[in-house]
Motif scaffolding. Sequence first.
Motif, PDB file in Angstrom:
ATOM      1  N   SER A   1      46.074  -6.056  16.306  1.00  0.00           N
ATOM      2  CA  SER A   1      46.545  -7.288  15.632  1.00  0.00           C
ATOM      3  C   SER A   1      48.065  -7.420  15.631  1.00  0.00           C
ATOM      4  N   ARG A   2      48.725  -6.971  16.668  1.00  0.00           N
ATOM      5  CA  ARG A   2      50.190  -7.093  16.685  1.00  0.00           C
ATOM      6  C   ARG A   2      50.594  -8.502  17.067  1.00  0.00           C
ATOM      7  N   LYS A   3      51.640  -8.989  16.421  1.00  0.00           N
ATOM      8  CA  LYS A   3      52.140 -10.336  16.680  1.00  0.00           C
ATOM      9  C   LYS A   3      53.139 -10.293  17.843  1.00  0.00           C
ATOM     10  N   PRO A   4      53.341 -11.440  18.510  1.00  0.00           N
ATOM     11  CA  PRO A   4      54.333 -11.428  19.598  1.00  0.00           C
ATOM     12  C   PRO A   4      55.755 -11.313  19.034  1.00  0.00           C
TER      13      PRO A   4
ATOM     14  N   SER B   1      58.856   1.747   2.561  1.00  0.00           N
ATOM     15  CA  SER B   1      58.584   1.793   1.119  1.00  0.00           C
ATOM     16  C   SER B   1      57.452   0.839   0.773  1.00  0.00           C
ATOM     17  N   ASP B   2      56.997   0.943  -0.455  1.00  0.00           N
ATOM     18  CA  ASP B   2      55.995   0.013  -0.967  1.00  0.00           C
ATOM     19  C   ASP B   2      56.718  -1.247  -1.452  1.00  0.00           C
ATOM     20  N   PHE B   3      55.928  -2.287  -1.611  1.00  0.00           N
ATOM     21  CA  PHE B   3      56.384  -3.571  -2.121  1.00  0.00           C
ATOM     22  C   PHE B   3      57.200  -3.432  -3.417  1.00  0.00           C
ATOM     23  N   SER B   4      56.802  -2.468  -4.250  1.00  0.00           N
ATOM     24  CA  SER B   4      57.459  -2.308  -5.548  1.00  0.00           C
ATOM     25  C   SER B   4      58.837  -1.659  -5.428  1.00  0.00           C
TER      26      SER B   4
ATOM     27  N   THR C   1      42.043  -2.054   8.397  1.00  0.00           N
ATOM     28  CA  THR C   1      43.185  -2.035   9.308  1.00  0.00           C
ATOM     29  C   THR C   1      44.463  -1.659   8.548  1.00  0.00           C
ATOM     30  N   TYR C   2      44.662  -2.270   7.398  1.00  0.00           N
ATOM     31  CA  TYR C   2      45.798  -1.935   6.525  1.00  0.00           C
ATOM     32  C   TYR C   2      45.471  -2.451   5.131  1.00  0.00           C
ATOM     33  N   ALA C   3      46.249  -1.992   4.159  1.00  0.00           N
ATOM     34  CA  ALA C   3      46.017  -2.446   2.780  1.00  0.00           C
ATOM     35  C   ALA C   3      46.447  -3.903   2.666  1.00  0.00           C
ATOM     36  N   THR C   4      45.720  -4.683   1.855  1.00  0.00           N
ATOM     37  CA  THR C   4      46.117  -6.081   1.666  1.00  0.00           C
ATOM     38  C   THR C   4      46.747  -6.239   0.278  1.00  0.00           C
TER      39      THR C   4
ATOM     40  N   LEU D   1      58.170 -12.864   8.185  1.00  0.00           N
ATOM     41  CA  LEU D   1      57.200 -12.121   7.363  1.00  0.00           C
ATOM     42  C   LEU D   1      55.791 -12.254   7.927  1.00  0.00           C
ATOM     43  N   ASP D   2      55.072 -11.158   7.870  1.00  0.00           N
ATOM     44  CA  ASP D   2      53.653 -11.182   8.250  1.00  0.00           C
ATOM     45  C   ASP D   2      52.888 -10.499   7.121  1.00  0.00           C
ATOM     46  N   PRO D   3      52.703 -11.195   6.001  1.00  0.00           N
ATOM     47  CA  PRO D   3      52.138 -10.527   4.823  1.00  0.00           C
ATOM     48  C   PRO D   3      50.703 -10.048   5.035  1.00  0.00           C
ATOM     49  N   PRO D   4      50.341  -9.011   4.298  1.00  0.00           N
ATOM     50  CA  PRO D   4      48.953  -8.504   4.403  1.00  0.00           C
ATOM     51  C   PRO D   4      48.041  -9.374   3.542  1.00  0.00           C
ATOM     52  N   TRP D   5      47.812 -10.617   3.968  1.00  0.00           N
ATOM     53  CA  TRP D   5      46.979 -11.550   3.205  1.00  0.00           C
ATOM     54  C   TRP D   5      45.595 -10.957   2.996  1.00  0.00           C
TER      55      TRP D   5
ATOM     56  N   SER E   1      64.060  -3.808   9.331  1.00  0.00           N
ATOM     57  CA  SER E   1      62.619  -3.970   9.170  1.00  0.00           C
ATOM     58  C   SER E   1      62.164  -3.201   7.942  1.00  0.00           C
ATOM     59  N   TRP E   2      61.172  -3.768   7.272  1.00  0.00           N
ATOM     60  CA  TRP E   2      60.634  -3.105   6.076  1.00  0.00           C
ATOM     61  C   TRP E   2      59.111  -3.192   6.054  1.00  0.00           C
ATOM     62  N   GLY E   3      58.478  -2.161   5.526  1.00  0.00           N
ATOM     63  CA  GLY E   3      57.025  -2.167   5.336  1.00  0.00           C
ATOM     64  C   GLY E   3      56.585  -0.775   4.945  1.00  0.00           C
ATOM     65  N   ASN E   4      55.328  -0.633   4.518  1.00  0.00           N
ATOM     66  CA  ASN E   4      54.883   0.707   4.110  1.00  0.00           C
ATOM     67  C   ASN E   4      54.406   1.547   5.301  1.00  0.00           C
ATOM     68  N   GLU E   5      54.449   0.959   6.509  1.00  0.00           N
ATOM     69  CA  GLU E   5      54.198   1.756   7.730  1.00  0.00           C
ATOM     70  C   GLU E   5      55.118   1.234   8.830  1.00  0.00           C
ATOM     71  N   VAL E   6      56.376   1.024   8.463  1.00  0.00           N
ATOM     72  CA  VAL E   6      57.326   0.342   9.352  1.00  0.00           C
ATOM     73  C   VAL E   6      57.607   1.094  10.662  1.00  0.00           C
TER      74      VAL E   6
ATOM     75  N   LEU F   1      59.822  -8.529   7.324  1.00  0.00           N
ATOM     76  CA  LEU F   1      59.132  -7.966   6.166  1.00  0.00           C
ATOM     77  C   LEU F   1      57.681  -7.681   6.533  1.00  0.00           C
ATOM     78  N   PHE F   2      57.132  -6.606   6.018  1.00  0.00           N
ATOM     79  CA  PHE F   2      55.779  -6.127   6.339  1.00  0.00           C
ATOM     80  C   PHE F   2      55.677  -5.781   7.823  1.00  0.00           C
ATOM     81  N   ALA F   3      56.732  -5.192   8.359  1.00  0.00           N
ATOM     82  CA  ALA F   3      56.776  -4.859   9.788  1.00  0.00           C
ATOM     83  C   ALA F   3      56.057  -3.542  10.059  1.00  0.00           C
ATOM     84  N   ARG F   4      55.606  -3.397  11.306  1.00  0.00           N
ATOM     85  CA  ARG F   4      55.041  -2.102  11.724  1.00  0.00           C
ATOM     86  C   ARG F   4      55.832  -1.543  12.897  1.00  0.00           C
ATOM     87  N   GLU F   5      56.951  -2.210  13.196  1.00  0.00           N
ATOM     88  CA  GLU F   5      57.822  -1.723  14.276  1.00  0.00           C
ATOM     89  C   GLU F   5      59.246  -2.204  13.994  1.00  0.00           C
TER      90      GLU F   5
HETATM   91  N1  SAM Z   1      53.478  -7.989  11.926  1.00  0.00           N
HETATM   92  C1  SAM Z   1      52.840  -6.706  12.025  1.00  0.00           C
HETATM   93  C2  SAM Z   1      52.532  -6.436  13.480  1.00  0.00           C
HETATM   94  O1  SAM Z   1      52.604  -7.327  14.302  1.00  0.00           O
HETATM   95  O2  SAM Z   1      52.233  -5.276  13.798  1.00  0.00           O
HETATM   96  C3  SAM Z   1      51.577  -6.631  11.210  1.00  0.00           C
HETATM   97  C4  SAM Z   1      51.811  -6.669   9.732  1.00  0.00           C
HETATM   98  S1  SAM Z   1      50.331  -6.475   8.838  1.00  0.00           S
HETATM   99  C5  SAM Z   1      49.701  -8.078   8.783  1.00  0.00           C
HETATM  100  C6  SAM Z   1      50.868  -6.245   7.193  1.00  0.00           C
HETATM  101  C7  SAM Z   1      51.559  -4.940   6.904  1.00  0.00           C
HETATM  102  O3  SAM Z   1      51.899  -4.908   5.507  1.00  0.00           O
HETATM  103  C8  SAM Z   1      50.711  -3.701   7.161  1.00  0.00           C
HETATM  104  O4  SAM Z   1      51.465  -2.793   7.911  1.00  0.00           O
HETATM  105  C9  SAM Z   1      50.439  -3.137   5.763  1.00  0.00           C
HETATM  106  O5  SAM Z   1      50.325  -1.718   5.755  1.00  0.00           O
HETATM  107  C10 SAM Z   1      51.691  -3.583   5.035  1.00  0.00           C
HETATM  108  N2  SAM Z   1      51.504  -3.564   3.572  1.00  0.00           N
HETATM  109  C11 SAM Z   1      50.364  -3.752   2.871  1.00  0.00           C
HETATM  110  N3  SAM Z   1      50.579  -3.593   1.564  1.00  0.00           N
HETATM  111  C12 SAM Z   1      51.879  -3.282   1.422  1.00  0.00           C
HETATM  112  C13 SAM Z   1      52.686  -2.954   0.290  1.00  0.00           C
HETATM  113  N4  SAM Z   1      52.182  -2.933  -0.954  1.00  0.00           N
HETATM  114  N5  SAM Z   1      53.990  -2.654   0.495  1.00  0.00           N
HETATM  115  C14 SAM Z   1      54.500  -2.672   1.753  1.00  0.00           C
HETATM  116  N6  SAM Z   1      53.785  -2.973   2.864  1.00  0.00           N
HETATM  117  C15 SAM Z   1      52.488  -3.263   2.700  1.00  0.00           C
END
Ligand code: SAM
Length: 447
Positions: A395-398, A193-196, A229-232, A215-219, A430-435, A419-423
């Motif tokens: 850019s995957r984290k360990p 889902s989205d952040f909202s 790479t992804y939306a910030t 958490l690995d926020p999309p700073w 796990s949660w994120g918009n491309e989890v 939070l903000f996971a891609r796996e």
């Molecule tokens: N830790 C992850 C990894 O190792 O693969 C990378 C996370 S990446 C820094 C941040 C993630 O937050 C991206 O997948 C991005 O699509 C997601 N994201 C960005 N904006 C978002 C939003 N509004 N709601 C949910 N997720 C969002």
Amino acid sequence: KQYDLFELAAFRYFARKKPIPSQTGGPCNGEDTSSSMVPSQASSSHQIVLREEGPGLNTTTEGIARNRKRKRKTRSTYTPNTKEVAAKARHEAIRPFILAAYEAFGQRLADGSLPRSWIQPASSEPEMGDEDVDFVALAGVWQADLAEIVFQDSEEHFPLFNALVRNDCASEVLAACMGHTFLLPKRSAFLLSDFSRLSPLIPATRSEGYDIILLDPPWENKSVQRQATYATLPNRNLLGLPLQKLAHSDGALVAIWVTNREKLRAFVESELLATWGLRLEATWHWLKVTPEGETISPLDLAHHRPYEVLVLARAPSEEQDVPSAEREQPSETQHVASAEREQPSEMQQAASDEREQPFGTHKMNTVESPASSQLTVTPSAPDNFVIVSVPGEHSRKPPLKCLLEKYSAKGASSRGLELFARELTAGWTSWGNEVLRFQDAKYFVAK
Ligand code: SAM
């Protein structure tokens, strides 16, 4: 999956020591390393000195005024601004720990004491391609609400977006969606889902909350934006994340990936943690090396450090959260518990073992769970801990589950949330918009 099996399975080195490239100090390994590991010497071994080399000066009459300006610009040394000074001071402080970690790692490689699986190169990851499901784009079309994920064996259907989907089985499950097969680890759950639209994550009561939150926020970051790479997300939006509602009533360990930008680090330490009601506990660094064992960039390169930062903070238990004046007098059970505390627990032992490692310093602050339940003493996360590994692609984290569990009162039975996971991670939510991004079956190899 390459990351599943071991604590830091991204380690894949060859047993050959290589010097850490240093911008100004030359190689600092092998025989030379001992001296560069002494903090005072390490600090004095490099400085930020940026030279600007302009074109030759214009000597015509009309050019003199311009020359004056240019002369001012072409000073041979650059005076860093306050943020650069602060960033440099942080770098100087962590540098000896990074060198010590790198040296310790090199020694373990040389004496063969690392598990074989860490040394064997992992097979290269498949390319991300156009055929991958673009979850962010999919979420924006009207059909998104109809999209489903189907568990392969049971044929159960679940909404793909905005609903918590769980695999409660003690084994992996394959699930199909959008013509792709995804692997759901054992006892994992996800919210795409989205952040909202975070509400399905929030537990009904805090006693069902999470013990570990990663958490690995999309700073906001120019390089991520440039490469798309992804939306910030604007940093301010993060302040609205309901961290306190997610944390367990017994308290939680919160780990936040932060970039090296001084402005961002200051925002996290002075504003974000306070808004989320967290106490800073430790700062870890992840040193990124190539498969050959070299750092991915020179250690002292100011604008491209070979490391990233993980800030560890503690959400207080509900009881600790109460202002001290309102706190009740200690009950009889609490007295018993403090007496018990004098005997070192298994967790304390683990913490003191950790202290012996050369690349982390350990504070023995303790966190207690409420008096009503069985009291345990949680070791604080060690400060200045360094993780060394080869970064995954994209850019995957360990993976950090096993490491973080050491500093959670509930150890391996901690409820974890990323939070903000891609796996997905076994046992965690796990949660994120491309989890599901890296759960596509193509990223896994059969054992
Ligand atoms: N830790 C992850 C990894 O190792 O693969 C990378 C996370 S990446 C820094 C941040 C993630 O937050 C991206 O997948 C991005 O699509 C997601 N994201 C960005 N904006 C978002 C939003 N509004 N709601 C949910 N997720 C969002």
